[in-house]
Design a protein around this motif. Sequence first.
Motif: not given
Length: 164
Positions: A41-48, A158-159
Amino acid sequence: MTFFVKLKTFGMMIETLKEIFNRDLKKLKFEIESYQNEDKIWYIEKEIANSAGNLCLHLIGNLNTYIGAQIGNTNYIRNRELEFSNKNVPKSALIIQIEETIQTINNSLNLMNDEDLKKEHPFSVFESKTSKGFLLTHLTTHLAYHLGQINYHRRLLDDKTGNG
């Protein structure tokens, strides 16, 4: 267009707005509940740049400010910076806040009638003052926009195994 659809759209705008807010806030609750791995829910990655959790907090703050406090006189005090900096709020707490926001929206909009939509909103939200109807319509599209981002975030990041 049937008579009922015309009546619903043009004769009962407050009820239509309530229906849209309720529908989309229930979808927000579903999206948050649907994360298999709560950490994501709190994950960010690259351009997100914004996590689903921060977007959820932002929507809760936004609606509680512009509808709850400014229309429903709830005395809600917004901390917009915290909406984007707060991390790892438990999923269960987000869900409770969404449910409380649904109640606030309904209580606040129950104080209005369709004639109120034509009146000027007493606070400047945009470059110039607008009608209450314009502001509420804007808030529905703002909610839908971020709801779409959250849906995409969940499906993309989401995994599903929970091992993430």
